[in-house]
Design a protein around this motif. Structure first.
Motif, short mmCIF file in Angstrom:
data_model
loop_
_atom_site.label_atom_id
_atom_site.label_comp_id
_atom_site.label_asym_id
_atom_site.label_seq_id
_atom_site.Cartn_x
_atom_site.Cartn_y
_atom_site.Cartn_z
N ASN A 3 25.02 9.89 46.10
CA ASN A 3 24.30 10.28 47.32
C ASN A 3 24.71 11.70 47.67
O ASN A 3 25.86 11.93 48.02
CB ASN A 3 24.65 9.35 48.48
N GLY A 4 23.77 12.63 47.61
CA GLY A 4 24.11 14.01 47.97
C GLY A 4 25.21 14.53 47.09
O GLY A 4 25.10 14.53 45.87
N TRP A 5 26.30 14.98 47.71
CA TRP A 5 27.43 15.54 46.97
C TRP A 5 28.43 14.48 46.55
O TRP A 5 29.35 14.76 45.79
CB TRP A 5 28.14 16.59 47.81
N ALA A 6 28.27 13.28 47.06
CA ALA A 6 29.23 12.22 46.74
C ALA A 6 29.06 11.75 45.30
O ALA A 6 27.96 11.65 44.80
CB ALA A 6 29.03 11.04 47.69
N GLY A 7 30.18 11.47 44.69
CA GLY A 7 30.14 10.99 43.32
C GLY A 7 29.89 9.49 43.26
O GLY A 7 29.86 8.81 44.29
N ASP A 8 29.70 8.99 42.07
CA ASP A 8 29.52 7.55 41.90
C ASP A 8 30.75 6.81 42.40
O ASP A 8 31.88 7.20 42.12
CB ASP A 8 29.29 7.20 40.43
N GLY A 9 30.54 5.76 43.17
CA GLY A 9 31.64 4.95 43.66
C GLY A 9 32.32 5.51 44.90
O GLY A 9 33.35 4.99 45.32
N ALA A 10 31.77 6.55 45.50
CA ALA A 10 32.41 7.17 46.67
C ALA A 10 32.47 6.22 47.85
O ALA A 10 33.47 6.20 48.58
CB ALA A 10 31.67 8.45 47.06
N VAL A 11 31.44 5.43 48.04
CA VAL A 11 31.43 4.49 49.16
C VAL A 11 32.51 3.44 48.96
O VAL A 11 33.28 3.12 49.88
CB VAL A 11 30.05 3.82 49.33
N GLN A 12 32.62 2.92 47.74
CA GLN A 12 33.66 1.92 47.46
C GLN A 12 35.05 2.53 47.60
O GLN A 12 35.97 1.88 48.09
CB GLN A 12 33.48 1.32 46.06
N ASP A 13 35.21 3.78 47.19
CA ASP A 13 36.50 4.46 47.36
C ASP A 13 36.88 4.55 48.83
O ASP A 13 38.04 4.37 49.20
CB ASP A 13 36.46 5.86 46.75
N GLN A 14 35.91 4.84 49.69
CA GLN A 14 36.17 4.94 51.12
C GLN A 14 36.56 3.57 51.69
O GLN A 14 37.48 3.46 52.49
CB GLN A 14 34.96 5.49 51.85
N ILE A 15 35.85 2.52 51.26
CA ILE A 15 36.17 1.16 51.71
C ILE A 15 37.59 0.80 51.26
O ILE A 15 38.39 0.30 52.05
CB ILE A 15 35.14 0.16 51.17
N ASP A 16 37.91 1.06 50.01
CA ASP A 16 39.25 0.76 49.48
C ASP A 16 40.32 1.51 50.26
O ASP A 16 41.38 0.95 50.59
CB ASP A 16 39.35 1.11 48.00
N SER A 17 40.07 2.77 50.57
CA SER A 17 41.03 3.57 51.31
C SER A 17 41.25 3.02 52.72
O SER A 17 42.39 2.98 53.21
CB SER A 17 40.53 5.01 51.38
N THR A 18 40.18 2.59 53.37
CA THR A 18 40.30 2.01 54.71
C THR A 18 41.13 0.74 54.68
O THR A 18 42.00 0.53 55.53
CB THR A 18 38.90 1.71 55.29
N ILE A 19 40.92 -0.09 53.68
CA ILE A 19 41.68 -1.33 53.54
C ILE A 19 43.16 -1.03 53.26
O ILE A 19 44.05 -1.63 53.85
CB ILE A 19 41.07 -2.23 52.44
N GLU A 20 43.41 -0.07 52.38
CA GLU A 20 44.80 0.31 52.08
C GLU A 20 45.51 0.83 53.32
O GLU A 20 46.68 0.52 53.55
CB GLU A 20 44.82 1.36 50.97
N ASP A 21 44.81 1.62 54.13
CA ASP A 21 45.40 2.13 55.38
C ASP A 21 45.75 0.98 56.32
O ASP A 21 46.81 0.99 56.96
CB ASP A 21 44.45 3.09 56.09
N ALA A 22 44.88 0.00 56.43
CA ALA A 22 45.13 -1.15 57.31
C ALA A 22 46.33 -1.96 56.82
O ALA A 22 47.16 -2.40 57.61
CB ALA A 22 43.89 -2.03 57.41
N ILE A 23 46.43 -2.13 55.51
CA ILE A 23 47.57 -2.86 54.94
C ILE A 23 48.86 -2.11 55.18
O ILE A 23 49.87 -2.70 55.59
CB ILE A 23 47.34 -3.12 53.43
N ASP A 24 48.85 -0.79 54.97
CA ASP A 24 50.05 0.02 55.22
C ASP A 24 50.47 -0.05 56.68
O ASP A 24 51.66 -0.17 56.99
CB ASP A 24 49.81 1.48 54.83
N ARG A 25 49.50 0.01 57.60
CA ARG A 25 49.80 -0.06 59.03
C ARG A 25 50.43 -1.42 59.37
O ARG A 25 51.41 -1.50 60.10
CB ARG A 25 48.53 0.16 59.84
N ALA A 26 49.88 -2.49 58.82
CA ALA A 26 50.41 -3.84 59.08
C ALA A 26 51.83 -3.97 58.53
O ALA A 26 52.69 -4.55 59.18
CB ALA A 26 49.49 -4.89 58.46
N ARG A 27 52.08 -3.43 57.35
CA ARG A 27 53.42 -3.51 56.77
C ARG A 27 54.44 -2.73 57.59
O ARG A 27 55.58 -3.16 57.74
CB ARG A 27 53.41 -2.99 55.33
N ARG A 28 54.04 -1.56 58.13
CA ARG A 28 54.96 -0.77 58.96
C ARG A 28 55.28 -1.48 60.26
O ARG A 28 56.36 -1.29 60.82
CB ARG A 28 54.35 0.60 59.26
#
Length: 87
Positions: A3-28
């Motif tokens: 989509n536009g300038w985004a590469g293939d899988g960019a949306v999934q990468d953003q979703i994965d990053s959001t989930i990883e951030d939530a997991i890191d926050r919960a662990r802290r």
């Protein structure tokens, strides 16, 4: 599909990053160390089963539930937002 300038899988990468951030926050936020025998807030006794289940516990169930209800955070991933890319 890109989509536009985004590469293939960019949306999934953003979703994965959001989930990883939530997991890191919960662990802290997880307690660690030696559990208290009495609640920091109300001085009620913390049951032994809770102390064993959650190492480093500092609050009774009631006080922990109240604290959890007050905690709010944004689950929006700023790293992938258009606003952050435009600045």
């Amino acid at each position: 599909m890109a989509n536009g300038w985004a590469g293939d899988g960019a949306v999934q990468d953003q979703i994965d990053s959001t989930i990883e951030d939530a997991i890191d926050r919960a662990r802290r936020q997880m307690p660690s160390g030696e559990s208290r025998t009495h609640c920091e807030e109300c001085e009620a006794e913390i049951p032994e089963a809770r102390r064993k289940a959650i190492p480093g516990v500092r609050l009774c169930v009631r006080c922990q539930s109240e604290q959890d209800a007050q905690t709010t955070y944004s689950s929006y991933n700023r790293r992938g937002s258009k606003d952050s890319q435009l600045r």
